[in-house]
Design a protein around this motif. Structure first.
Motif, PDB file in Angstrom:
ATOM      1  N   ALA A 136      -9.170  11.641   2.992  1.00 21.86           N
ATOM      2  CA  ALA A 136      -7.462  11.660   3.191  1.00 21.86           C
ATOM      3  C   ALA A 136      -6.441  10.635   3.126  1.00 21.86           C
ATOM      4  CB  ALA A 136      -8.618  12.458   5.028  1.00 21.86           C
ATOM      5  N   ARG A 137      -6.109  10.910   2.844  1.00 19.70           N
ATOM      6  CA  ARG A 137      -4.817   9.265   2.842  1.00 19.70           C
ATOM      7  C   ARG A 137      -3.268  10.126   3.517  1.00 19.70           C
ATOM      8  NH1 ARG A 137      -5.323   9.444  -3.968  1.00 19.70           N
ATOM      9  NH2 ARG A 137      -7.295   8.714  -4.437  1.00 19.70           N
ATOM     10  N   ALA A 138      -2.868   9.066   4.219  1.00 20.94           N
ATOM     11  CA  ALA A 138      -2.560   8.958   4.897  1.00 20.94           C
ATOM     12  C   ALA A 138      -0.695   7.724   4.254  1.00 20.94           C
ATOM     13  CB  ALA A 138      -2.160   8.792   6.116  1.00 20.94           C
ATOM     14  N   ARG A 139       0.120   7.445   4.651  1.00 19.21           N
ATOM     15  CA  ARG A 139       1.253   6.555   4.476  1.00 19.21           C
ATOM     16  C   ARG A 139       2.082   5.879   6.425  1.00 19.21           C
ATOM     17  NH1 ARG A 139       4.108  10.257   2.516  1.00 19.21           N
ATOM     18  NH2 ARG A 139       3.587   9.347  -0.255  1.00 19.21           N
ATOM     19  N   LEU A 140       1.963   4.971   6.389  1.00 18.89           N
ATOM     20  CA  LEU A 140       3.145   4.343   6.841  1.00 18.89           C
ATOM     21  C   LEU A 140       4.214   5.249   7.468  1.00 18.89           C
ATOM     22  CD1 LEU A 140       1.964   2.487   9.941  1.00 18.89           C
ATOM     23  CD2 LEU A 140       2.534   0.613   9.315  1.00 18.89           C
ATOM     24  N   PRO A 172       1.202  -1.141   0.180  1.00 21.57           N
ATOM     25  CA  PRO A 172       0.269  -0.111  -0.057  1.00 21.57           C
ATOM     26  C   PRO A 172       1.289   1.161   0.129  1.00 21.57           C
ATOM     27  CG  PRO A 172      -0.997  -1.605   1.268  1.00 21.57           C
ATOM     28  CD  PRO A 172       0.315  -2.062   0.757  1.00 21.57           C
ATOM     29  N   ALA A 173       0.784   2.561  -1.047  1.00 19.04           N
ATOM     30  CA  ALA A 173       0.969   3.367  -1.052  1.00 19.04           C
ATOM     31  C   ALA A 173       0.367   4.445   0.191  1.00 19.04           C
ATOM     32  CB  ALA A 173       1.294   4.216  -2.557  1.00 19.04           C
ATOM     33  N   TYR A 174      -0.383   3.709   0.177  1.00 19.02           N
ATOM     34  CA  TYR A 174      -1.778   5.058   0.990  1.00 19.02           C
ATOM     35  C   TYR A 174      -2.683   4.285   2.003  1.00 19.02           C
ATOM     36  CZ  TYR A 174      -4.580   4.833  -2.264  1.00 19.02           C
ATOM     37  OH  TYR A 174      -5.868   4.784  -3.498  1.00 19.02           O
ATOM     38  N   TYR A 175      -3.239   4.684   2.903  1.00 18.81           N
ATOM     39  CA  TYR A 175      -4.432   4.613   3.470  1.00 18.81           C
ATOM     40  C   TYR A 175      -4.918   5.579   3.841  1.00 18.81           C
ATOM     41  CZ  TYR A 175      -1.132   0.427   5.426  1.00 18.81           C
ATOM     42  OH  TYR A 175      -0.635  -0.320   5.755  1.00 18.81           O
ATOM     43  N   VAL A 176      -6.333   5.078   3.613  1.00 17.65           N
ATOM     44  CA  VAL A 176      -7.545   6.178   3.650  1.00 17.65           C
ATOM     45  C   VAL A 176      -7.696   5.856   5.149  1.00 17.65           C
ATOM     46  CG1 VAL A 176      -9.703   6.387   2.971  1.00 17.65           C
ATOM     47  CG2 VAL A 176      -8.634   4.870   1.094  1.00 17.65           C
ATOM     48  N   THR A 177      -7.738   7.501   5.623  1.00 15.99           N
ATOM     49  CA  THR A 177      -8.244   7.740   6.529  1.00 15.99           C
ATOM     50  C   THR A 177      -9.145   8.277   7.086  1.00 15.99           C
ATOM     51  OG1 THR A 177      -6.202   9.514   6.830  1.00 15.99           O
ATOM     52  CG2 THR A 177      -5.349   7.751   7.292  1.00 15.99           C
ATOM     53  N   LYS A 207       2.270  17.111   7.233  1.00 20.12           N
ATOM     54  CA  LYS A 207       2.045  15.472   7.403  1.00 20.12           C
ATOM     55  C   LYS A 207       1.352  14.799   8.443  1.00 20.12           C
ATOM     56  CE  LYS A 207       7.016  14.317   6.123  1.00 20.12           C
ATOM     57  NZ  LYS A 207       7.487  14.035   6.597  1.00 20.12           N
ATOM     58  N   ARG A 208       0.348  15.800   8.649  1.00 16.77           N
ATOM     59  CA  ARG A 208      -0.922  15.863   9.361  1.00 16.77           C
ATOM     60  C   ARG A 208      -1.880  15.151   8.977  1.00 16.77           C
ATOM     61  NH1 ARG A 208       0.395  21.440   9.632  1.00 16.77           N
ATOM     62  NH2 ARG A 208       0.461  21.966  11.946  1.00 16.77           N
ATOM     63  N   PRO A 209      -2.337  13.647  10.100  1.00 15.39           N
ATOM     64  CA  PRO A 209      -2.346  12.591   9.351  1.00 15.39           C
ATOM     65  C   PRO A 209      -4.827  12.581   9.759  1.00 15.39           C
ATOM     66  CG  PRO A 209      -1.647  11.738  11.054  1.00 15.39           C
ATOM     67  CD  PRO A 209      -1.104  13.248  10.601  1.00 15.39           C
ATOM     68  N   GLY A 232      -2.373  13.685   2.555  1.00 11.64           N
ATOM     69  CA  GLY A 232      -3.040  15.615   2.186  1.00 11.64           C
ATOM     70  C   GLY A 232      -4.660  15.141   1.818  1.00 11.64           C
ATOM     71  N   VAL A 233      -5.816  15.706   1.166  1.00 13.96           N
ATOM     72  CA  VAL A 233      -7.051  15.368   1.228  1.00 13.96           C
ATOM     73  C   VAL A 233      -7.453  15.325  -0.292  1.00 13.96           C
ATOM     74  CG1 VAL A 233      -9.490  16.157   1.043  1.00 13.96           C
ATOM     75  CG2 VAL A 233      -7.644  16.202   3.119  1.00 13.96           C
ATOM     76  N   PHE A 234      -7.979  14.943  -0.738  1.00 11.01           N
ATOM     77  CA  PHE A 234      -8.415  14.433  -2.464  1.00 11.01           C
ATOM     78  C   PHE A 234     -10.150  14.614  -2.546  1.00 11.01           C
ATOM     79  CE2 PHE A 234      -4.426  13.202  -1.257  1.00 11.01           C
ATOM     80  CZ  PHE A 234      -3.673  13.274  -2.286  1.00 11.01           C
ATOM     81  N   ARG A 235     -10.299  14.832  -3.925  1.00 15.79           N
ATOM     82  CA  ARG A 235     -11.703  14.696  -4.278  1.00 15.79           C
ATOM     83  C   ARG A 235     -11.798  14.659  -6.127  1.00 15.79           C
ATOM     84  NH1 ARG A 235     -14.566  18.258  -8.018  1.00 15.79           N
ATOM     85  NH2 ARG A 235     -16.341  19.327  -6.955  1.00 15.79           N
ATOM     86  N   SER A 236     -12.797  13.406  -5.306  1.00 16.05           N
ATOM     87  CA  SER A 236     -13.332  13.171  -6.813  1.00 16.05           C
ATOM     88  C   SER A 236     -14.741  12.937  -7.157  1.00 16.05           C
ATOM     89  CB  SER A 236     -12.854  11.568  -7.351  1.00 16.05           C
ATOM     90  OG  SER A 236     -13.648  11.108  -8.170  1.00 16.05           O
TER      91      SER A 236
END
Length: 467
Positions: A394-398, A367-372, A427-429, A407-411
Motif C-alpha cells: 500500500a502506498r500513500a503520499r504526504l 519520495p513520490a510515495y511512502y509504503v504504508t 485517498k484513504r491511506p 492505492g494497493v499494488f501487487r507484484s
C-alpha cells in the motif's frame, strides 16, 4: 545507441586475387589460367551462398534473451511462473563491513506475470465510518480468525468477513495512541499493544487474552510490538530491547542481551513459526534503519542490515517486514521480506545476502510515495494464479496535513513491476494488509479476501478463481 559496423567483401576479394597470382606463376597458358580462375570464383560464390546466415528482421520492439525472473532462492532476484534463475547484477564493491550488502537487480522489464488483473472492486466491511483502523492480522485454521485494531477498539471475524464482533477491551490514551499492534498466537491467545513511539513520552500499554477475546488482562512490559511464535511462546519489543514470554504473556523476561541498539528503538519484530529465527527492525532519531537477526530464539543477535542503498547507502527506517516459511516443494521462498520507499528486499533463510529491487528514481529524488503497508503471500493454489510469492504493497503520499492514499499494488516478481489492485479506495491511506482464506464451501468461487485496514474503516476485495 552504439554504432553498428558493417564489414564488406574486401577480404574475400583479396583472397581471390592472391589465389590468382599463385596460379599465374604455375601455368603458362593464359586461357587455362583464366579458366581456372573463373572455376574457383564460381565455386567460392556457390559456397558463400550455401553458408550465408538467414537475415534477422530488425524491429523497434525490445528483444529479451533473459530467462524470466524466478522465485528467489539464495541469489535470485525476482519471481515468475517458472523456477528459473535470471542473471544478477552485483552491487558496487564497498569496503569490508560487519553488515551484509545487497544485490540490486537489473532494471525491471515487463514479464509474463504482468497480464492484466481483473477489475477488482473494494467494498467496505461495514465497520463504523471514520474508524481509524491501524492493524489487521489473520490466523489461518479451522476458523480463519481475523482481528482489526484501532484506538476505538478491537473487532473479530471468523470466516465470514462481513460479520464483525467488537471485543471487550478498552484502548486507553488521551490523545489516542498512534499505533495499535495485534498478534495472534492461537485461536484463543491474542496480544494488543498501543503506543505512539518511545520518543513521544506518551503511555505504552499492552493486553492479552487467553479465551478468544472474552476477557483481557493488562501486561507489565510496555510492548511496542509482539511476535507470537506459538500459543505459549511470544517475543515483544520494548524501548530497551526484546523480551520473551513462555506462558502466553503472563510473565516476561528481562531484555535479551544483544537485542539493544544504541540510539534506536525496536519498533517491529517478526520471526519463523518455530520461534528460532527472529528479526527486529530499529529506527534511529535520524531516520535510519537497522535490522537484527537471531537464529537461536534470541540468545545471540547479528546485525544483518542491508547496505549500499541509494542515495546515501543507508536503509531508511520506514520499514515494513514479514517472515514467511517456504511452501511445500518451494523451500527457497522462505525468509524475510521487507519493503520501504527505497524498494523491496528479500533475505533468504540462512543467508546474509539480500536480494533487492531498488526503486532508484524514488530513492534519489523526493519520495513520490511512502509504503504504508506490506503483505507477502506464499500460499499457492491451482485455482488462483500465483507464480511465486505475491507481494502486496500500500502506498500513500504526504498531503498538506496527513497521508493521502494512492492505492494497493501487487507484484509477482519480487517488486520488479507492480499492478494496482482496484482503484476505488479514494485517498484513504491503507495502514495494514492481510490476505484471509475463504470458506469455499460457503461462498463458492471466492478463494481469498484481501483486507485493508484504512484510516476510514476496513475495506476488502475478494479474489475470484483465475486459471
Amino acid at each position: 545507441m552504439p554504432e553498428t559496423v558493417i564489414t564488406t567483401g574486401t577480404n574475400r576479394a583479396g583472397n581471390v586475387n592472391a589465389g590468382a597470382d599463385n596460379l599465374k606463376s604455375r601455368f603458362v597458358g593464359k586461357r587455362l589460367f583464366w579458366a581456372l580462375v573463373l572455376i574457383i570464383m564460381a565455386g567460392m560464390a556457390l559456397a558463400a551462398c550455401d553458408s550465408a546466415p538467414t537475415a534477422t528482421p530488425i524491429t523497434n520492439e525490445p528483444q529479451s534473451t533473459a530467462t524470466p525472473p524466478a522465485t528467489p532462492t539464495g541469489g535470485t532476484s525476482a519471481l515468475t511462473p517458472t523456477p528459473t534463475k535470471p542473471p544478477f547484477v552485483s552491487a558496487t564493491p564497498v569496503p569490508p563491513s560487519r553488515t551484509p550488502t545487497i544485490k540490486p537487480s537489473p532494471t525491471p522489464t515487463a514479464t509474463p506475470t504482468d497480464a492484466p488483473l481483473p477489475a477488482y472492486t473494494w467494498k467496505s466491511l461495514g465497520l463504523p465510518d471514520g474508524t481509524n483502523m491501524r492493524d489487521v492480522e489473520v490466523f489461518p485454521g479451522n476458523k480463519n480468525i481475523v482481528l482489526l485494531g484501532s484506538p476505538q477498539g478491537i473487532w473479530k471475524s471468523e470466516y465470514d468477513y462481513t460479520v464483525w464482533n467488537k471485543l471487550d477491551v478498552t484502548i486507553p490514551g488521551n490523545p489516542p495512541p498512534g499505533n495499535i499492534e495485534l498478534a495472534i498466537a492461537s485461536a484463543d491467545v491474542y496480544y494488543v499493544s498501543a503506543h505512539t513511539g518511545c520518543a513521544s513520552g506518551l503511555p505504552i500499554t499492552a493486553f492479552r487474552t487467553t479465551d478468544g477475546g472474552a476477557t483481557w488482562a493488562k501486561m507489565t512490559p510496555e510492548l511496542l510490538d509482539v511476535y507470537a511464535a506459538r500459543e505459549a511462546a511470544a517475543y515483544g519489543t520494548t524501548c530497551a530491547g526484546v523480551v520473551k514470554t513462555t506462558d502466553s504473556g503472563a510473565t516476561w523476561s528481562d531484555v535479551l542481551p544483544g537485542s539493544q541498539e544504541t540510539n534506536s528503538d525496536p519498533y517491529a519484530i517478526t520471526g519463523s513459526p518455530d520461534g528460532k529465527s527472529l528479526y527486529v527492525a530499529y529506527a534511529s532519531e535520524g531516520g535510519t534503519g537497522t535490522i537484527k537477526r537471531s537464529t537461536d530464539s534470541g540468545v545471540t543477535w547479528k546485525n544483518v542490515t542491508p547496505t549500499n542503498i541509494p542515495p546515501d547507502q543507508l536503509l531508511h527506517a520506514a520499514v515494513h517486514m514479514m517472515f514467511v516459511p517456504g511452501s511445500t516443494g518451494r523451500p527457497q521462498d522462505g525468509g524475510l521480506y521487507m519493503a520501504n520507499q527505497q524498494g523491496t528486499f528479500f533475505l533468504p533463510l540462512e543467508s546474509d545476502t539480500w536480494v533487492s529491487h531498488i526503486d532508484t528514481a524514488n530513492a534519489i529524488d523526493s519520495p513520490a510515495y511512502y509504503v504504508t503497508a506490506f503483505y507477502v503471500d506464499t500460499d499457492y493454489s491451482e485455482d488462483y494464479v500465483k507464480p511465486g510469492p505475491i507481494l502486496y504493497e500500500a502506498r500513500a503520499r504526504l498531503g498538506d496535513q496527513a497521508f493521502e492514499g494512492i492505492g494497493v499494488f501487487r507484484s509477482a516478481n519480487l517488486g520488479a513491476t507492480w499492478q494496482q489492485v482496484g482503484d476505488d479506495l479514494g485517498k484513504r491511506p491503507v495502514q495494514s494488509l492481510v490476505l484471509a482464506p475463504h470458506d469455499t464451501t460457503a461462498v463458492p468461487g471466492m478463494l481469498e479476501t484481501l483486507i485493508a485496514a484504512t484510516s476510514d474503516g476496513a475495506w476488502a476485495v475478494t479474489m475470484q478463481a483465475l486459471r
